[in-house]
Every structure is written in C-alpha cells, then in structure tokens.
Design a protein around this motif. Structure first.
Motif, PDB file in Angstrom:
ATOM      1  N   THR A 182       0.828  -1.288  -0.153  1.00  0.00           N
ATOM      2  CA  THR A 182       0.165   0.285  -0.149  1.00  0.00           C
ATOM      3  C   THR A 182       0.805   1.427  -0.068  1.00  0.00           C
ATOM      4  OG1 THR A 182      -1.725  -0.978   1.136  1.00  0.00           O
ATOM      5  CG2 THR A 182      -1.830   1.257   1.032  1.00  0.00           C
ATOM      6  N   THR A 183       0.861   1.957  -1.025  1.00  0.00           N
ATOM      7  CA  THR A 183       1.465   3.283  -1.316  1.00  0.00           C
ATOM      8  C   THR A 183       0.510   4.297  -1.023  1.00  0.00           C
ATOM      9  OG1 THR A 183       2.825   4.653  -2.608  1.00  0.00           O
ATOM     10  CG2 THR A 183       1.632   3.212  -3.677  1.00  0.00           C
ATOM     11  N   SER A 184       0.591   5.427  -1.520  1.00  0.00           N
ATOM     12  CA  SER A 184      -0.373   6.517  -1.425  1.00  0.00           C
ATOM     13  C   SER A 184      -0.433   7.344  -2.485  1.00  0.00           C
ATOM     14  CB  SER A 184      -0.228   7.062   0.027  1.00  0.00           C
ATOM     15  OG  SER A 184      -0.899   8.583   0.020  1.00  0.00           O
ATOM     16  N   ALA A 226      -2.457   2.713  -4.540  1.00  0.00           N
ATOM     17  CA  ALA A 226      -2.169   3.918  -4.010  1.00  0.00           C
ATOM     18  C   ALA A 226      -3.541   4.529  -3.692  1.00  0.00           C
ATOM     19  CB  ALA A 226      -1.363   4.842  -5.010  1.00  0.00           C
ATOM     20  N   PRO A 227      -4.100   4.802  -2.572  1.00  0.00           N
ATOM     21  CA  PRO A 227      -5.411   5.271  -2.317  1.00  0.00           C
ATOM     22  C   PRO A 227      -5.194   6.552  -2.235  1.00  0.00           C
ATOM     23  CG  PRO A 227      -4.801   3.389  -0.371  1.00  0.00           C
ATOM     24  CD  PRO A 227      -3.647   3.666  -1.395  1.00  0.00           C
ATOM     25  N   GLY A 228      -6.302   7.167  -2.377  1.00  0.00           N
ATOM     26  CA  GLY A 228      -6.447   8.763  -2.314  1.00  0.00           C
ATOM     27  C   GLY A 228      -6.784   8.967  -0.912  1.00  0.00           C
ATOM     28  N   PRO A 229      -7.787  10.100  -0.556  1.00  0.00           N
ATOM     29  CA  PRO A 229      -8.534  10.229   0.585  1.00  0.00           C
ATOM     30  C   PRO A 229      -9.585   9.167   1.215  1.00  0.00           C
ATOM     31  CG  PRO A 229      -9.448  11.765  -0.987  1.00  0.00           C
ATOM     32  CD  PRO A 229      -8.411  10.826  -1.752  1.00  0.00           C
ATOM     33  N   ILE A 230      -9.280   8.193   1.736  1.00  0.00           N
ATOM     34  CA  ILE A 230     -10.107   7.171   2.106  1.00  0.00           C
ATOM     35  C   ILE A 230     -10.343   7.147   3.714  1.00  0.00           C
ATOM     36  CG2 ILE A 230     -10.223   4.774   2.226  1.00  0.00           C
ATOM     37  CD1 ILE A 230      -9.921   5.858  -0.658  1.00  0.00           C
ATOM     38  N   TYR A 231     -11.615   7.167   4.164  1.00  0.00           N
ATOM     39  CA  TYR A 231     -11.994   7.269   5.628  1.00  0.00           C
ATOM     40  C   TYR A 231     -11.925   5.977   6.294  1.00  0.00           C
ATOM     41  CZ  TYR A 231     -15.134   8.333   9.337  1.00  0.00           C
ATOM     42  OH  TYR A 231     -15.736   8.830  10.626  1.00  0.00           O
ATOM     43  N   THR A 232     -10.480   6.219   6.893  1.00  0.00           N
ATOM     44  CA  THR A 232      -9.871   5.149   7.756  1.00  0.00           C
ATOM     45  C   THR A 232      -9.757   5.443   9.194  1.00  0.00           C
ATOM     46  OG1 THR A 232      -7.628   5.439   7.381  1.00  0.00           O
ATOM     47  CG2 THR A 232      -8.865   4.193   5.710  1.00  0.00           C
ATOM     48  N   VAL A 281       1.119   0.150 -10.072  1.00  0.00           N
ATOM     49  CA  VAL A 281       0.315   0.736  -9.125  1.00  0.00           C
ATOM     50  C   VAL A 281      -1.080   1.087  -9.579  1.00  0.00           C
ATOM     51  CG1 VAL A 281       0.313   2.726  -7.469  1.00  0.00           C
ATOM     52  CG2 VAL A 281       2.154   1.615  -8.107  1.00  0.00           C
ATOM     53  N   ILE A 282      -1.870   0.719  -8.916  1.00  0.00           N
ATOM     54  CA  ILE A 282      -3.774   0.920  -9.078  1.00  0.00           C
ATOM     55  C   ILE A 282      -3.833   2.001  -8.265  1.00  0.00           C
ATOM     56  CG2 ILE A 282      -6.094   0.184  -8.755  1.00  0.00           C
ATOM     57  CD1 ILE A 282      -4.925  -2.819  -9.595  1.00  0.00           C
ATOM     58  N   PHE A 289      -6.041  13.031 -10.524  1.00  0.00           N
ATOM     59  CA  PHE A 289      -5.126  12.409 -11.466  1.00  0.00           C
ATOM     60  C   PHE A 289      -3.798  12.451 -11.167  1.00  0.00           C
ATOM     61  CE2 PHE A 289      -8.834  11.293 -13.863  1.00  0.00           C
ATOM     62  CZ  PHE A 289      -9.471  12.507 -13.866  1.00  0.00           C
ATOM     63  N   MET A 290      -3.086  11.440 -11.321  1.00  0.00           N
ATOM     64  CA  MET A 290      -1.635  11.499 -11.102  1.00  0.00           C
ATOM     65  C   MET A 290      -0.698  12.286 -12.314  1.00  0.00           C
ATOM     66  SD  MET A 290      -1.426   9.678  -8.558  1.00  0.00           S
ATOM     67  CE  MET A 290      -3.117  10.661  -8.138  1.00  0.00           C
TER      68      MET A 290
END
Length: 292
Positions: A182-184, A226-232, A281-282, A289-290
């Motif tokens: 898991t990256t970001s 690579a998640p973006g803003p995820i509610y964890t 990387v997904i 966008f990257m």
C-alpha cells in the motif's frame, strides 16, 4: 469533566517525543467507515491460498480481509494492539468459512516480522499472498521542525517494516504468489503537511517497481495500490474534526472514499486475473489524477 475524544487518542512517548496514538481505533469512529462491499460475490479466486495482511484489523485492511475471505483465502491479520477491532474483523471473516488467525506485533522490528511469517507457516503450512499495509502519518507544516523521532517512527513503520517482512516472507513464496504494497496518492502529488509520510510512500512505490523486476524471473508478482482520501482510523487519528469532515471534498468526485471501495483492487492483484501484471500501481483516488 471534559468529554473524552471519541477516538481515544493515547499519547505514546518515544525517546521524550510525544506522538498521538496511531494508527487508531475503528471501534470508536463516528460515523463508521463502510468496510464491506455487500454487492461483492466471491468466486473462489483465492481458494487454497494463505495471506498475511498487516494493518488487517481495521480500515482498508479489514475491507481486504473480508473480500479475501469471500474468495476463499485463509488469513493472518497482523496489527499493533487494536485488539477489539481485530477480534471484530476475525469474527466477520470467519462467517465466510475460512480460517483466520490474529497476530499482534511491531512491524518496525525485524525479529517480529520473522516471527509473524514463522507463525503463519506453523498455522497454515504455507504463504501465498503478502499485503504490506501497516502505516502511520503525522501532519507537520513546518519542515524544519519535524522531530527526528517522528522521522524515524514514520520511516521505520512505513518502509522498514515492508522490507523486513518481505525479506522474511520471500523464501516461502513461489511462482504465482503475490506481494501487494500500500502506497499513497502522496507519492505522486506530494503533501505540504505530510512531507515525511509522502517520502515513505515514494520509497514504497520505488521499492515495488524495483522488487518486481528482481522477482519476475521467479514468477512472484509485486504490485501496489495507491489510495487517495479514504475514511479509515488513520484520518481522525491524524487531523482535527474540521479536516475530517472536509476530508476528500476537493476530489473531482467531491467526496472521500470508503475502505470497501479499495478491497477489489487487492483481490485483483492477488489473483490470477493479474497474472501479467507486476511493478504496477492501481490508483483509487476519486479522480485525483496523477502526474507522471
């Protein structure tokens, strides 16, 4: 008496430096994250496989565990000390007829990473999927003031732990097996208030690509999400209430993501569906966008 923080932030002393308790507890979050993709129907894609998921007690780790269970994998959920969250996840996982073991450990310590792999082999006799997901982040806007202890804690947790655990796991992985890191989004867009954290994710992304090339000859695939803003749990453990409420609002989709929206990517990368993918990387980030 002042009301206690619902997230139960506990101060942790590291060589005289105070860090707010990370990565956090899902049990006390309000509102609760959505961790189960109820629409998802398993089809046996991971039947007969054994997986280790670090940070598997809650958040994205919990979501991944549930889908892996639906796909037939036995699991070892490794986590720091969030015992109630871990027990809850284990109970959910076992409703799908698979076996699940819990393993509290410190990912920063090489000997504990080795012990985790040994434990997995003792319980299940094999290891096929390694999900390196454990991580921490400590917001700081003044680069000069970032304490040495914070830098060490962030790097040792986020990247040293991946290296140590992967080193322990590799002798037991073979052709067709998979490592998923898991990256970001911060590895690509950066973050002005998560500078050391962003640097660790750049390292994770580079390690993923480099290790993929190294292991391709052995048929072991190495990819990342690579998640973006995820509610964890990491979000309310990191930011104040105002930022938590606005979290993800600037994405093109106008909202934060839920852990349930990440799980399918980890299933894909672990399964034969991704047999021709390595070093990739997904990006799951609501349209942020990257830049390449």
């Amino acid at each position: 008496m002042a009301e206690k923080n619902k997230f139960e932030k506990i101060d942790e002393q590291i060589e005289g430096y105070t860090l707010e308790r990370q990565p956090g507890f899902e049990r006390d979050m309000e509102p609760k994250p959505i961790y189960e993709a109820e629409y998802y129907k398993g089809s046996g894609k991971l039947t007969g496989k054994t997986a280790i998921i670090t940070g598997g007690d809650s958040g994205i780790g919990r979501a991944v565990a549930l889908l892996y269970a639906k796909e037939g994998a036995d699991l070892v959920l490794a986590y720091l000390d969030e015992h109630k969250d871990a027990e809850d996840t284990k109970a959910m996982v076992e409703t799908h007829g698979v076996k699940c073991e819990l393993y509290p450990f410190d990912v920063k310590k090489k000997e504990e990473c080795t012990a985790l792999v040994d434990y997995t082999l003792e319980k299940f006799g094999k290891l096929n999927i390694l999900v390196n997901h454990a991580g921490v982040q400590y917001p700081t806007t003044d680069f000069v003031s970032i304490p040495e202890e914070q830098v060490r804690e962030t790097f040792e947790t986020n990247i040293y732990g991946i290296i140590f655990l992967t080193q322990a796991a590799l002798p037991h992985l073979g052709k067709g097996d998979s490592i998923i890191n898991t990256t970001s989004i911060t590895a690509y867009n950066g973050s002005p208030e998560l500078m050391d954290y962003s640097a660790t994710n750049g390292a994770i992304t580079s390690l993923t690509r480099s290790l993929a090339g190294n292991l391709a000859k052995d048929g072991i695939r190495v990819n990342a999400v690579a998640p973006g803003p995820i509610y964890t749990p990491l979000i309310p453990a990191s930011f104040d209430q105002e930022k938590v409420e606005k979290h993800g609002g600037t994405t093109p989709m106008g909202r934060r993501g839920q852990p349930s929206e990440l799980g399918p990517s980890y299933v894909f990368l672990a399964s034969a569906d991704a047999s021709y993918m390595t070093g990739q990387v997904i990006h799951v980030n609501g349209g942020d966008f990257m830049t390449t």
